[in-house]
Enzyme design. Structure first.
Site, mmCIF file in Angstrom:
data_model
loop_
_atom_site.group_PDB
_atom_site.id
_atom_site.type_symbol
_atom_site.label_atom_id
_atom_site.label_comp_id
_atom_site.label_asym_id
_atom_site.label_seq_id
_atom_site.Cartn_x
_atom_site.Cartn_y
_atom_site.Cartn_z
ATOM 1 C CG ASP A 114 1.875 -5.802 -1.208
ATOM 2 O OD1 ASP A 114 1.233 -4.917 -0.614
ATOM 3 O OD2 ASP A 114 3.096 -5.705 -1.472
ATOM 4 C CE LYS A 155 3.267 -2.104 -2.030
ATOM 5 N NZ LYS A 155 4.316 -2.949 -1.428
#
Lengths: 376, 376
Positions: free
Chosen positions: A232, A236
């Site tokens: 995750d 980003k």
């Protein structure tokens, strides 16, 4: 009196973020209807994994009643290309709000944009998967290098939820500043885990116990391995690095430290993983005490060194006085080091997860698109 | 091939911010000329206190040569209404960049906006003086309640220089969040003074010595009383409070603590003031030791409590662990407490003064205006 201009909205995904978005859309619709000049925001399509609701005559769907209406729908879902073709026939400008994390839908963005459909979304997959998809999206978008008649695309909530992270980075770049380094805590889950496991000033429980607590509080994904693998955060970082001008191939093309012990990679379920995780607490305790000896704390961070093109995600030690060490709760913090800002970075900090704040980033993007579409 | 669209730029003020802006404009002009589709940013008027340079045939002025060209100009300056009339005859959209702190020019904004001229500016006077001027500006602007053919107005740099403070507050409000409190350090000068006078962990010199040092480093206005009277911070708070929905009458309509001792209010010059200031160091030392006894530090802050409509500016004590206490150098910090963000505020921090970062806010606003004007 002239009819107010209508903008047609399609919403995909009505989970936590989707529902918060619908509630913000209702607020916005009412405000814009009373504005001078008024603007008519019309919800014309809502879709979730197994149901789709459509306003066949473009007259609009009652926002306050969407979830109830959806429940009554049965039957097969039309494929995306059919949906996009339908939307492109709307009697005005269309915005597609994608509140999913569906790569299949994300892959249709270039096509949608070329058809003049604008997109606002917190869907990280679209912007962090293969670089080819990123390139196609911005080649198609009116706010990329696409035709002025194409749709616009905004994705503020893909990093830091509603925090103004991407808009700030874009402005630094577009006004000619030189971004040298981006560093921060980009995951609410990781923030909470390490702020609890090793708070400044001492204390904190066993790592596995903190993971268990975070899971119980709903701060992790249903399977905590989906947070602990670092992917995750890597997604980003991929998005930020690309906006800073680096052609990062994918979120697995740079070093990402996983907090899943090698020995547990073969666990078949999240439950089995959680059961065995305490066996590895001694490794995390060693890390903690070695940092403490240096007067530091351990945090799970991502960083991008722009000149050397080095992107990485993993554990780092920080002095207790460092803003990254002082973070609280499940807050995110993003430090932009630039030529113009000098030694002290430009810092943005606050909640980086949760339905309300993520939806705020989406609604903020919708406002930007509306102000651009209003002109035509 | 079609001629690229031209946007006509008028720049007033070529001091520190103005020169940094011109350099950023040059970078932007070159980038937009090569963009797809290209855009022609054309500098057609430059003015400073005693000189004005104008491109009579709208063909544009060489940005790199502006200061030299200005020097050769003599003769009387035309009044503002004449300048605005001239600009409104440009063969395309016009943006007026006001890099001054001139209230007379600010008072012409409503007229300029009605003529379709957009405005971007770091001029605090326009937005913090009497509420009537604020109301007139936003009644005239296309991004207020004015005609869609009116100009747009943006003023990000009036608070926190290039930091995304106003855009963030606007987005919180427009997406339906409830802002409960705004608190922070809004002056680079005050930040530097108190971070030096009373750093976390002890130390720091006499207050008058820190003022002297700040003056020598160029961190204060030529007359440091213009910082110490708190009016600069009061103007910024007025702007924030108005954006949060409070109809604040003026920057003197709420409590503002001045750091100019009563006995020195009658000093006729800044030099006399600086000479006598050390006589009052004991007062500041007392404040410092009383805060230290509570384990706190003193900072000069502004705060807005939205539900009670209480705006105030002055000295406050903060725990050493508070983000406001931990500020470094001359950084600004702005905390937004909102319903959506909950207990931990949304924080924006970084350099809030200096030519480069202030001009960045102006250039960022210009980019926003350009993206809106491009559509027509």
């Amino acid at each position: 009196m002239l009819q107010p201009q209508s903008i047609y909205i399609a919403v995909v995904g009505v989970g936590g973020v989707g529902q918060a978005f619908l509630s913000q859309l209702q607020h916005l619709e009412s405000r814009m209807r009373k504005a001078s000049p008024p603007l008519d925001l019309r919800l014309v399509l809502v879709r979730r994994s197994k149901q789709q609701l459509q306003s066949a005559d473009w007259s609009g769907i009652d926002i306050s009643n969407v979830l109830t209406l959806l429940k009554s729908i049965t039957g097969p879902l039309p494929p995306w290309n059919e949906v996009l073709n339908h939307l492109s026939k709307a009697p005005g400008k269309v915005v597609l709000v994608d509140n999913t994390s569906d790569l299949a839908l994300a892959s249709t963005y270039p096509e949608a944009l070329k058809k003049g459909i604008s997109i606002v979304t917190p869907n990280k997959k679209a912007f962090s998967d293969d670089y080819a998809l990123w390139a196609k999206i911005f080649e198609a978008a009116a706010n990329g290098t696409g035709s002025p008649n194409a749709g616009y695309v905004f994705h503020e909530s893909t990093v830091g939820a509603g925090l103004p992270v991407l808009s700030t980075l874009k402005e630094l770049v577009e006004t000619g500043d030189e971004v040298t380094k981006i560093e921060g805590v980009f995951s609410g889950t990781m923030s909470f885990l390490f702020n609890s496991f090793m708070p400044v000033g001492g204390g904190g429980g066993k790592f596995s116990a903190e993971v268990k607590k975070a899971k119980e509080l709903g701060y992790t994904e249903p399977d905590p391995r989906d947070d602990l693998n670092g992917l995750d955060v890597a997604r980003k970082l991929t998005i930020l690095a690309r906006l800073a001008g680096l052609k990062v191939k994918s979120p697995t093309s740079f070093p990402v430290e996983s907090l899943i012990p090698k020995e547990l990679e073969s666990c078949s379920t999240g439950d089995e993983f959680m059961e065995k995780l305490p066996e590895f607490d001694n490794q995390m305790d060693e890390l903690k005490s070695s940092a403490a000896k240096e007067g530091k704390v351990v945090r799970f961070v991502g960083s991008i060194d722009v000149p050397s093109k080095a992107v990485k995600v993993g554990l780092e030690k920080f002095d207790a006085s460092h803003p990254i060490a002082a973070l609280k709760g499940s807050d995110n913090i993003i430090n932009f080091y630039t030529k113009r800002y000098g030694f002290n970075p430009l810092i943005i900090q606050g909640a980086g997860a949760g339905g309300g704040v993520t939806a705020m980033g989406v609604t903020g993007d919708l406002l930007k698109v509306i102000s651009l579409l209003k002109q035509n």
